[in-house]
Scaffold this active site. Structure first.
Site, PDB file in Angstrom:
ATOM      1  N   ARG A 107       0.827  -1.232   0.000  1.00 41.17           N
ATOM      2  CA  ARG A 107       0.000   0.000   0.000  1.00 41.17           C
ATOM      3  C   ARG A 107       0.850   1.266   0.000  1.00 41.17           C
ATOM      4  NH1 ARG A 107      -3.926  -2.770   3.402  1.00 41.17           N
ATOM      5  NH2 ARG A 107      -5.437  -3.598   1.952  1.00 41.17           N
ATOM      6  N   LYS A 156       4.474  11.533 -11.344  1.00 42.13           N
ATOM      7  CA  LYS A 156       3.659  10.717 -12.253  1.00 42.13           C
ATOM      8  C   LYS A 156       4.348   9.376 -12.425  1.00 42.13           C
ATOM      9  CE  LYS A 156       1.217  13.968 -15.230  1.00 42.13           C
ATOM     10  NZ  LYS A 156       1.088  14.470 -16.613  1.00 42.13           N
ATOM     11  N   GLU A 174      12.371  17.630 -24.675  1.00 44.52           N
ATOM     12  CA  GLU A 174      11.611  18.032 -23.476  1.00 44.52           C
ATOM     13  C   GLU A 174      12.186  19.326 -22.885  1.00 44.52           C
ATOM     14  OE1 GLU A 174       8.849  16.657 -22.385  1.00 44.52           O
ATOM     15  OE2 GLU A 174       8.846  14.522 -22.913  1.00 44.52           O
ATOM     16  N   LYS A 201       9.644  22.937 -13.608  1.00 40.29           N
ATOM     17  CA  LYS A 201       8.715  21.832 -13.347  1.00 40.29           C
ATOM     18  C   LYS A 201       8.259  21.850 -11.886  1.00 40.29           C
ATOM     19  CE  LYS A 201       7.175  17.329 -14.168  1.00 40.29           C
ATOM     20  NZ  LYS A 201       7.245  16.124 -14.943  1.00 40.29           N
ATOM     21  N   GLU A 215      -2.613  17.663 -11.904  1.00 38.79           N
ATOM     22  CA  GLU A 215      -2.994  18.054 -13.264  1.00 38.79           C
ATOM     23  C   GLU A 215      -4.486  18.367 -13.403  1.00 38.79           C
ATOM     24  OE1 GLU A 215      -0.699  16.139 -16.470  1.00 38.79           O
ATOM     25  OE2 GLU A 215      -2.571  16.145 -17.600  1.00 38.79           O
ATOM     26  N   ASN A 233       2.175  18.854 -21.241  1.00 35.74           N
ATOM     27  CA  ASN A 233       1.825  17.856 -22.253  1.00 35.74           C
ATOM     28  C   ASN A 233       1.892  18.414 -23.670  1.00 35.74           C
ATOM     29  OD1 ASN A 233       1.270  16.064 -20.156  1.00 35.74           O
ATOM     30  ND2 ASN A 233      -0.860  16.765 -19.998  1.00 35.74           N
ATOM     31  N   HIS A 236       2.268  16.128 -26.590  1.00 33.30           N
ATOM     32  CA  HIS A 236       2.235  14.744 -26.117  1.00 33.30           C
ATOM     33  C   HIS A 236       1.044  13.932 -26.621  1.00 33.30           C
ATOM     34  CE1 HIS A 236       5.616  15.913 -23.716  1.00 33.30           C
ATOM     35  NE2 HIS A 236       5.651  14.776 -23.073  1.00 33.30           N
ATOM     36  N   HIS A 287       2.003  10.464 -28.107  1.00 35.56           N
ATOM     37  CA  HIS A 287       1.575   9.162 -27.582  1.00 35.56           C
ATOM     38  C   HIS A 287       0.944   8.314 -28.685  1.00 35.56           C
ATOM     39  CE1 HIS A 287       1.409  10.662 -23.125  1.00 35.56           C
ATOM     40  NE2 HIS A 287       2.639  10.534 -23.594  1.00 35.56           N
ATOM     41  N   HIS A 335      10.523   8.408 -27.089  1.00 37.10           N
ATOM     42  CA  HIS A 335       9.489   9.329 -26.601  1.00 37.10           C
ATOM     43  C   HIS A 335       9.824  10.788 -26.987  1.00 37.10           C
ATOM     44  CE1 HIS A 335       6.461  11.183 -24.120  1.00 37.10           C
ATOM     45  NE2 HIS A 335       7.382  11.817 -23.410  1.00 37.10           N
TER      46      HIS A 335
HETATM   47  N1  GLY Z   1       5.636  14.839 -17.960  1.00 41.82           N
HETATM   48  C1  GLY Z   1       4.542  15.675 -17.708  1.00 41.82           C
HETATM   49  C2  GLY Z   1       4.196  15.825 -16.271  1.00 41.82           C
HETATM   50  O1  GLY Z   1       4.932  15.362 -15.430  1.00 41.82           O
HETATM   51  O2  GLY Z   1       3.200  16.411 -15.949  1.00 41.82           O
END
Ligand code: GLY
Length: 383
Positions: free
Chosen positions: A135, A157, A199, A241, A251, A259, A262, A266, A280
């Protein structure tokens, strides 16, 4: 930062410390050199019990596994290792199950910390395993690729891919620490470096035109391995970031700007079966070109802005044209179907990141699907 800002010039500069401010779950990103060799110094103060399991892949293990384990041993920290196959294919249900079973067979216990040593695949897979093992156990990210250092290791993420799409199964699980060791980039293939660079460019395109201009002036040094330049750029991206994640961890809004490109990317990756035929970052490069083309098509952005960003990406070894996509990723109907299944679909509408220009991206939730299809057609026909 401006394009004329003098470059930091010392290899011996101290590490940069960036905090991701999330209350009780706040953590540091350390950007510097020799961080893997000194990992124990940074990790020891964070552990509940002196026990870690390091998960890495077959490519990274021979390079850095021993370095990290020895540093931990100097602090009396036990470090077992699990080595998985490299590549996006490892982000599967089968591999997640195998990893969890191996962790349990190794007598995983609460208080244990997982160490994710590798690129984005390892970070996503191990982060997700940490979020469900018993958990939830702690994870520390030790990213060894440019892409992982500036993006995927930061922000919590985690996840795996499904046959229905990329990263569709996952969780938010913040790490306790990120150590971005620029020395690790010395062993990276130029193609991997370039993929991560896409990126990096993204941060400039989203909301930081002066960083984009700095990259136009200094991107060559970053990619050529100039340590001062790359550390400066990595820390800059991590600060950007960290700000976004602190503001919008899950998000619900602004984080979606990350994104950019993205949704297209994807779809390309899914059509290539998540293989090395298209990395990627390469998919993101083409996806960002498409996002600017679509923005121009919708009358939001001058054609020159898209041309300027595409020229920069191409000059640094990134694909920007349909002809550079593997043939499997040029099937228009299949691409549109993938886009309709992406996580960014709300109430049947595809949420896209569009741009009014370089450094001025925004979230658009009402882009007509016919326009998206037309932009794709225009792009693919040019191949
Ligand atoms: N790679 C996009 C994010 O972490 O939101």
């Amino acid at each position: 930062m401006s394009a004329n800002e003098p470059e930091p010039d010392s290899r011996a500069q101290p590490s940069d410390l960036v905090q991701v401010a999330l209350g009780a779950r706040s953590y540091d990103i350390v950007v510097g050199s020799s961080l893997l060799a000194d990992a124990g110094d940074h990790i020891a103060p964070l552990l509940t019990i002196p026990r870690t399991i390091l998960v890495t892949d077959e490519n990274v293990a021979p390079l850095y596994q021993e370095r990290v384990a020895q540093s931990l041993a100097r602090h009396g920290i036990a470090c077992d290792s699990i080595i998985v196959a490299p590549g996006e294919g490892s982000k599967s249900f089968a591999n997640l199950q195998d990893l969890l079973e191996r962790l349990l067979a190794g007598r995983a216990e609460r208080g244990l910390t997982l160490l994710a040593l590798g690129g984005g695949v390892i970070g996503d897979l191990v982060g997700f395993a940490a979020s469900v093992l018993l958990r939830g156990v702690d994870v520390i990210q030790l990213p060894t690729t440019l892409l992982a250092q500036i993006d995927s290791s930061v922000g919590g993420k985690t996840g795996i891919n499904s046959r229905h799409g990329k990263n569709l199964i996952g969780s938010f699980h913040q790490p306790r620490l990120v150590l971005a060791d620029s020395d690790a980039l010395d062993s990276l293939a130029p193609r991997e470096m370039a993929a991560g660079y896409a990126e990096m460019v993204k941060y400039g395109l989203i909301d930081d035109a002066s960083f984009f201009a700095w990259l136009e002036a200094n991107g060559g040094e970053v990619l050529a391995g100039d340590d001062a330049a790359r550390r400066h750029a990595i820390a800059h991206c991590c600060r950007a970031k960290a700000r976004i994640v602190a503001e919008d961890e899950q998000e619900q809004g602004r984080r979606a700007l990350l994104n950019l490109g993205h949704t297209f990317a994807h779809a390309f990756e899914a059509e290539c079966g998540y293989s090395d035929a298209l990395l990627h970052g390469e998919a993101v490069s083409i996806g960002m070109v498409l996002a600017f083309r679509l923005s121009h098509r919708l009358g939001l952005c001058g054609e020159d802005e898209g041309a300027r960003m595409a020229a920069h990406l191409a000059a640094h070894g990134l694909p920007t044209e349909a002809a550079q996509l593997p043939p499997a990723a040029r099937r228009r109907d299949a691409l549109i179907e993938h886009m309709q299944r992406d996580k960014k679909v709300t109430d049947g509408r595809i949420n896209l990141i569009l741009a009014r220009g370089i450094g001025d991206a925004f979230i658009a939730s009402d882009v007509p699907q016919a326009e998206i299809a037309a932009a794709l057609d225009e792009f693919l026909v040019a191949s």
